[in-house]
Design a protein around this motif. Structure first.
Motif, PDB file in Angstrom:
ATOM      1  N   CYS A  22     -36.184   4.594   7.791  1.00 25.78           N
ATOM      2  CA  CYS A  22     -34.830   5.165   8.350  1.00 25.78           C
ATOM      3  C   CYS A  22     -34.802   5.183  10.027  1.00 25.78           C
ATOM      4  CB  CYS A  22     -34.865   6.533   7.774  1.00 25.78           C
ATOM      5  SG  CYS A  22     -34.465   6.928   5.892  1.00 25.78           S
ATOM      6  N   LEU A  26     -31.822   3.606  12.041  1.00 26.42           N
ATOM      7  CA  LEU A  26     -30.923   4.215  13.116  1.00 26.42           C
ATOM      8  C   LEU A  26     -31.339   3.952  14.648  1.00 26.42           C
ATOM      9  CD1 LEU A  26     -31.087   7.962  11.420  1.00 26.42           C
ATOM     10  CD2 LEU A  26     -29.076   6.277  11.500  1.00 26.42           C
ATOM     11  N   SER A  29     -28.993   1.040  15.421  1.00 29.03           N
ATOM     12  CA  SER A  29     -27.498   1.251  15.092  1.00 29.03           C
ATOM     13  C   SER A  29     -26.931   1.653  16.472  1.00 29.03           C
ATOM     14  CB  SER A  29     -27.464   2.390  13.891  1.00 29.03           C
ATOM     15  OG  SER A  29     -27.746   3.683  14.320  1.00 29.03           O
ATOM     16  N   ALA A  31     -25.613   4.680  16.864  1.00 27.80           N
ATOM     17  CA  ALA A  31     -25.688   6.054  16.672  1.00 27.80           C
ATOM     18  C   ALA A  31     -26.472   6.574  17.879  1.00 27.80           C
ATOM     19  CB  ALA A  31     -26.500   6.373  15.281  1.00 27.80           C
ATOM     20  N   ALA A 118     -26.355   4.876   8.829  1.00 29.24           N
ATOM     21  CA  ALA A 118     -25.854   5.539  10.216  1.00 29.24           C
ATOM     22  C   ALA A 118     -24.764   6.116  10.154  1.00 29.24           C
ATOM     23  CB  ALA A 118     -25.883   4.422  11.302  1.00 29.24           C
ATOM     24  N   SER A 122     -23.758  10.302  10.367  1.00 28.46           N
ATOM     25  CA  SER A 122     -22.897  10.641  11.308  1.00 28.46           C
ATOM     26  C   SER A 122     -21.739  11.448  10.292  1.00 28.46           C
ATOM     27  CB  SER A 122     -22.374   9.824  12.061  1.00 28.46           C
ATOM     28  OG  SER A 122     -21.647   8.601  11.210  1.00 28.46           O
TER      29      SER A 122
END
Length: 190
Positions: A22, A26, A29, A31, A118, A122
């Motif tokens: 994870c 992320l 990404s 994000a 991601a 969000s």
């Protein structure tokens, strides 16, 4: 990856391999950077008391029953946290519905992490749910089942306006042009 002191905290409750996966997804990404914390199910309570994460990724694949049992504890210790279950590819709909009843905000199959993690994080951070179309259909079906009376089936019946019984369709169409449209439909329980 450098994070600010105000970066959101994402907790992963599961195996260390899930935390690493994870975190890597992320990090690649778009994000905003986040602070990652991880713990096994046995240490989840101390993690939640200490960090109060905004999003929690709960690995339900190894033991769905243990994940269900952990959800009330998560809700009690960290009410503001939004929980996304990470489940197996073929997770039962009944399990997912029960998880949502116990406070989960979404579900993501392990095979879809790279594509959707991601976005899912969000989305739940904004206060929305993250569920598949299949699960959304199951939720609607369950709500209909709970709301419908057991002894009746709702039906719609068309009630005609000023028209007479047996009038031709041509006469009926001309009546509509003059502003006398049929009355609204009403719901009947027969």
């Amino acid at each position: 990856m450098k994070t600010s002191p105000h970066a959101p905290c994402v907790a992963v409750i599961g195996a260390p391999a899930v935390l690493r996966r994870c975190r890597a997804i992320l990090a690649r990404s778009d994000a905003p950077p986040a602070v990652f914390r991880g713990a096994g199910p046995a240490n989840a309570a101390s993690l939640l008391r200490r960090y109060r994460p905004g999003a929690i990724l709960l690995d339900a694949a190894p033991s769905p029953v243990q994940a269900l049992a952990l959800l009330p504890t998560i809700r009690r210790l960290s009410r503001a946290s939004r929980v996304i279950l990470i489940g197996a590819t073929s997770t039962l709909t009944a399990f997912l519905l029960e998880a949502l009843r116990r406070g989960a905000c979404g579900h993501l199959a392990a095979r879809d992490l790279r594509l959707w993690l991601a976005t899912a994080v969000s989305t739940v951070a904004r206060g929305e749910a993250w569920v598949s179309r299949h699960l959304a259909s199951a939720i609607v079906a369950e709500m209909r089942r709970q709301l419908a009376p057991a002894h009746t089936t709702p039906r719609l019946r068309l009630i005609r306006g000023r028209g007479e019984r047996g009038t031709s369709s041509r006469r009926h169409r001309s009546t509509h042009r003059r502003g006398t449209a049929p009355a609204l439909t009403k719901e009947c329980h027969e």
